[in-house]
Write a protein that holds these residues in place. Structure first.
Motif, PDB file in Angstrom:
ATOM      1  N   GLU A 402       0.816  -1.218   0.000  1.00 47.38           N
ATOM      2  CA  GLU A 402       0.000   0.000   0.000  1.00 47.38           C
ATOM      3  C   GLU A 402       0.846   1.263   0.000  1.00 47.38           C
ATOM      4  O   GLU A 402       0.464   2.271  -0.598  1.00 47.38           O
ATOM      5  N   LYS A 403       2.024   1.245   0.642  1.00 47.13           N
ATOM      6  CA  LYS A 403       2.876   2.436   0.664  1.00 47.13           C
ATOM      7  C   LYS A 403       3.417   2.742  -0.736  1.00 47.13           C
ATOM      8  O   LYS A 403       3.416   3.894  -1.180  1.00 47.13           O
ATOM      9  N   GLU A 404       3.880   1.709  -1.420  1.00 44.44           N
ATOM     10  CA  GLU A 404       4.407   1.909  -2.764  1.00 44.44           C
ATOM     11  C   GLU A 404       3.305   2.357  -3.719  1.00 44.44           C
ATOM     12  O   GLU A 404       3.500   3.278  -4.511  1.00 44.44           O
ATOM     13  N   THR A 405       2.135   1.716  -3.632  1.00 41.87           N
ATOM     14  CA  THR A 405       1.032   2.091  -4.508  1.00 41.87           C
ATOM     15  C   THR A 405       0.595   3.524  -4.258  1.00 41.87           C
ATOM     16  O   THR A 405       0.334   4.287  -5.192  1.00 41.87           O
ATOM     17  N   PHE A 406       0.519   3.923  -2.994  1.00 42.94           N
ATOM     18  CA  PHE A 406       0.109   5.290  -2.678  1.00 42.94           C
ATOM     19  C   PHE A 406       1.136   6.291  -3.204  1.00 42.94           C
ATOM     20  O   PHE A 406       0.776   7.384  -3.663  1.00 42.94           O
ATOM     21  N   ALA A 407       2.423   5.936  -3.151  1.00 40.96           N
ATOM     22  CA  ALA A 407       3.452   6.835  -3.678  1.00 40.96           C
ATOM     23  C   ALA A 407       3.274   7.036  -5.183  1.00 40.96           C
ATOM     24  O   ALA A 407       3.338   8.173  -5.685  1.00 40.96           O
ATOM     25  N   PHE A 409       0.504   6.623  -6.839  1.00 41.84           N
ATOM     26  CA  PHE A 409      -0.750   7.366  -7.031  1.00 41.84           C
ATOM     27  C   PHE A 409      -0.526   8.862  -6.818  1.00 41.84           C
ATOM     28  O   PHE A 409      -1.028   9.697  -7.580  1.00 41.84           O
ATOM     29  N   LEU A 410       0.248   9.204  -5.793  1.00 40.19           N
ATOM     30  CA  LEU A 410       0.532  10.612  -5.513  1.00 40.19           C
ATOM     31  C   LEU A 410       1.327  11.244  -6.657  1.00 40.19           C
ATOM     32  O   LEU A 410       1.035  12.381  -7.077  1.00 40.19           O
ATOM     33  N   ILE A 411       2.310  10.518  -7.182  1.00 42.11           N
ATOM     34  CA  ILE A 411       3.086  11.032  -8.318  1.00 42.11           C
ATOM     35  C   ILE A 411       2.183  11.233  -9.536  1.00 42.11           C
ATOM     36  O   ILE A 411       2.279  12.240 -10.247  1.00 42.11           O
ATOM     37  N   SER A 412       1.278  10.284  -9.762  1.00 43.47           N
ATOM     38  CA  SER A 412       0.362  10.394 -10.898  1.00 43.47           C
ATOM     39  C   SER A 412      -0.560  11.597 -10.756  1.00 43.47           C
ATOM     40  O   SER A 412      -0.854  12.297 -11.727  1.00 43.47           O
ATOM     41  N   ALA A 522     -11.453  12.735 -18.823  1.00 42.33           N
ATOM     42  CA  ALA A 522     -11.166  11.346 -19.187  1.00 42.33           C
ATOM     43  C   ALA A 522      -9.872  10.855 -18.551  1.00 42.33           C
ATOM     44  O   ALA A 522      -9.800   9.739 -18.024  1.00 42.33           O
ATOM     45  N   VAL A 523      -8.844  11.704 -18.579  1.00 43.32           N
ATOM     46  CA  VAL A 523      -7.564  11.310 -17.980  1.00 43.32           C
ATOM     47  C   VAL A 523      -7.711  11.170 -16.467  1.00 43.32           C
ATOM     48  O   VAL A 523      -7.198  10.224 -15.846  1.00 43.32           O
ATOM     49  N   GLY A 524      -8.450  12.095 -15.843  1.00 43.09           N
ATOM     50  CA  GLY A 524      -8.677  11.998 -14.400  1.00 43.09           C
ATOM     51  C   GLY A 524      -9.441  10.743 -14.022  1.00 43.09           C
ATOM     52  O   GLY A 524      -9.093  10.054 -13.064  1.00 43.09           O
ATOM     53  N   ALA A 525     -10.485  10.431 -14.813  1.00 42.16           N
ATOM     54  CA  ALA A 525     -11.260   9.215 -14.540  1.00 42.16           C
ATOM     55  C   ALA A 525     -10.403   7.970 -14.747  1.00 42.16           C
ATOM     56  O   ALA A 525     -10.486   7.005 -13.976  1.00 42.16           O
ATOM     57  N   ALA A 526      -9.566   7.986 -15.801  1.00 42.14           N
ATOM     58  CA  ALA A 526      -8.688   6.839 -16.055  1.00 42.14           C
ATOM     59  C   ALA A 526      -7.691   6.652 -14.911  1.00 42.14           C
ATOM     60  O   ALA A 526      -7.384   5.519 -14.515  1.00 42.14           O
ATOM     61  N   LEU A 527      -7.200   7.768 -14.370  1.00 45.75           N
ATOM     62  CA  LEU A 527      -6.255   7.692 -13.253  1.00 45.75           C
ATOM     63  C   LEU A 527      -6.907   7.053 -12.037  1.00 45.75           C
ATOM     64  O   LEU A 527      -6.342   6.152 -11.395  1.00 45.75           O
ATOM     65  N   ILE A 528      -8.107   7.494 -11.711  1.00 47.57           N
ATOM     66  CA  ILE A 528      -8.810   6.954 -10.542  1.00 47.57           C
ATOM     67  C   ILE A 528      -9.167   5.484 -10.764  1.00 47.57           C
ATOM     68  O   ILE A 528      -8.985   4.639  -9.881  1.00 47.57           O
TER      69      ILE A 528
END
Length: 579
Positions: A402-407, A409-412, A522-528
């Motif tokens: 979860e720490k790596e994934t959150f990092a 996600f934050l960069i994205s 669209a890019v925001g929705a794809a990111l989420i």
């Protein structure tokens, strides 16, 4: 069990006393009845809210009760604790009353819960005084001193009742316990309350089934908090044994026991999530391994409670129970049993290890066909893992760390803001980003070599090299996409494949809309979706696949209906030429 049979044969022997087990068909009540029957010193009245006695011959407590009823050592009585006359009829003529939970109160509203817990205890106390009962032992809970706001480490009986409780049932049980203790030494009635912590064992209808249901739905992958919090658990046979010890202590050590409450545990504090993991692994499920911040989970349930209140549902027991579970699962909750050991002469008869093993064996019908391995390992590759390639990308989007994934996600999110929300054009944002990257690289090399005497290693030139295999793989993918596009264009140019035409036309139309008007959305929705959809799909793969098959079937029917209105190709097959 031979000793039980021997004792039953002497049903009319002198000196045998009569007791009532209120809630005798509940979790604690069943094992207490079994323990009383094993002693052979009691005629047991089993009182519960069920209209009739329903027995399961495969369960040890029920098999023993069936034999006791047939021999006259036990009897069953329907009891409505809210009805004073019903309580009087059951209790009259007994020397001791054991009060355990009468029924499962999950899902009950406040009024019914109050009437069953608090008013029910009042009726039992008044009936005991009127019928000259000598001893009343109340099965309370360690939750009566816990409000979720702080840890309890080695808590003893000096802990006060909290001003406010996190859940309704703990509040009502605390009121009932206070009434029992206050009634001590009135009209010759001696009272005592026991506070077992986290009861578990065979026949549990709440704790273990809830954990298994969460594991089956995929929600037991999560650890709430850091996973290091200690808790006390109590095996059900030890709880029943503690009630017997209390009754005997009220007879011989009245001054030290009467009117007091005692904590009851297995005397083996263990990490809460380690206990959960042992249960799940024993039943073939995956250990929890994804850690979630306590505040995030707690405020999520607060938000749900606010939504319920906005809909006019002021008190929802399920939400309150969930919030209470979050607090129990994330706090230290250990209790000191030295008072029970000294005054009640209580000590656990079953160790925690043996209790867990027996519990797992009794819930074998909940087990999976194949067990998971260690932490974070899966028995086979899930479909979501396969779709993501089963490598680093899969680990990120499936929240394996979860720490790596959150990092990531934050960069994205930062990159999304930089390119799409900052107000600059895409080319300007790219230029600024490259400029900042160049300045950072130059500054890093200058500072480390001139200010820090090269104590900090500079970036190696090899970090900027790209391996030949990576270049070949990337070029191969580009060539594959180019050739696939060329084949599609050739098919469209022939004018024979309406299927490809519709797919291409619809895709191009929606691409035009997205690029022209909705690219940012669209890019925001794809990111989420990237960080949520794959994870959700892995949890509910079978359900989503079933829905997908239904939708695809409907779309195929619709496409066939539309194609039936299109003209056939006018180009003779013999005149077709490759373009």
């Amino acid at each position: 069990m031979a000793a039980i049979g021997d004792s039953w044969s002497a049903g009319s022997s002198p000196g045998r006393r009569t007791c009532v087990v209120v809630g005798g068909r509940g979790f604690v009540g069943r094992w207490l009845v079994l323990r009383l029957l094993e002693l052979g010193q009691w005629i047991v009245r089993v009182a519960d809210s069920d209209p009739s006695l329903r027995l399961d011959p495969s369960a040890e407590p029920d098999a023993a009760l069936a034999r006791a009823v047939s021999s006259g050592q036990a009897s069953y009585h329907h009891l409505a604790v809210r009805d004073r006359s019903s309580v009087l009829g059951v209790i009259k003529g007994s020397q001791a009353v054991f009060y355990t939970d009468v029924m499962d109160l999950s899902g009950q509203d406040f009024y019914n819960s109050y009437m069953i817990i608090v008013q029910g205890v009042k009726n039992v106390i008044n009936a005991c005084r009127e019928c000259k009962v000598k001893r009343l032992i109340y099965n309370s809970s360690a939750d009566v001193v816990f409000n979720g706001s702080r840890d309890i480490i080695g808590g003893n009986e000096s802990l006060p009742y909290p001003w406010k409780y996190a859940d309704m049932l703990s509040d009502l049980r605390a009121q009932a316990e206070a009434l029992v203790l206050f009634a001590n030494d009135i009209d010759g009635l001696l009272t005592c309350a026991l506070r077992p912590s986290n009861i578990f064992g065979p026949g549990d209808a709440q704790f273990v089934p809830a954990v298994v249901n969460l594991a089956q739905s995929g929600w037991m992958k999560f650890i709430i908090g850091g996973g290091e919090n200690l808790c006390d658990f109590t095996y059900i046979e030890n709880v029943a044994h503690a009630h017997i010890c209390t009754e005997e202590a009220l007879c011989s050590r009245t001054v030290f026991v009467a009117g007091k409450a005692f904590f009851i545990t297995n005397n083996e504090p263990v990490k809460f999530w380690e206990f959960i993991s042992l249960l799940l692994e024993g039943l073939g499920y995956q250990r929890p391994f994804i850690k979630l911040p306590v505040s995030m989970v707690y405020y999520f349930f607060l938000l749900l409670e606010g939504i319920f209140e906005s809909l006019g549902i002021t008190k929802n027991s399920y939400i309150m129970s969930a919030r209470h579970y979050v607090q129990v699962a994330s706090r230290n909750r250990t209790f000191d049993c030295s008072a029970a050991r000294k005054q009640l002469e209580y000590s656990p008869t079953v160790t925690l290890k043996d209790g867990i093993a027996t519990t797992i064996a009794s819930f074998s019908h909940y087990s999976r066909d194949s067990s998971y391995g260690g932490e974070g390992e899966f028995p086979e590759q899930s479909k979501a893992d396969w779709m993501l390639g089963g490598g680093k990308v899969a680990d990120i989007f499936l929240w394996r760390d979860e720490k790596e994934t959150f990092a990531y996600f934050l960069i994205s999110v930062v990159l999304f803001y930089w390119f799409f929300i900052s107000g600059r054009s895409f080319i300007s944002s790219t230029a600024y980003l490259l400029l900042m990257l160049v300045m950072a690289l130059v500054g890093y090399g200058y500072l480390t070599s001139n200010l820090f005497d090269s104590n900090i290693k500079t970036a190696s030139f090899s970090c900027f090299d790209m391996h030949k295999s990576i270049v070949e793989e990337s070029l191969g993918s580009i060539i594959l996409l180019w050739n696939r596009g060329a084949r599609i264009m050739r098919s469209l140019a022939k004018g024979e494949d309406w299927n490809i035409f519709f797919k291409t036309a619809v895709a191009m139309y929606f691409l035009r809309l997205i690029v022209s008007y909705y690219l940012t959305y669209a890019v925001g929705a794809a990111l989420i979706c990237s960080f949520t959809c794959f994870f959700i799909y892995e949890q509910y793969e079978s359900e989503i696949d079933t829905l997908e098959r239904v939708l695809i079937s409907g779309l195929k029917t619709l496409k066939g209906w539309l194609v039936s209105f299109l003209p056939l190709s006018t180009t003779p097959h013999g005149c077709t030429q490759d373009l």
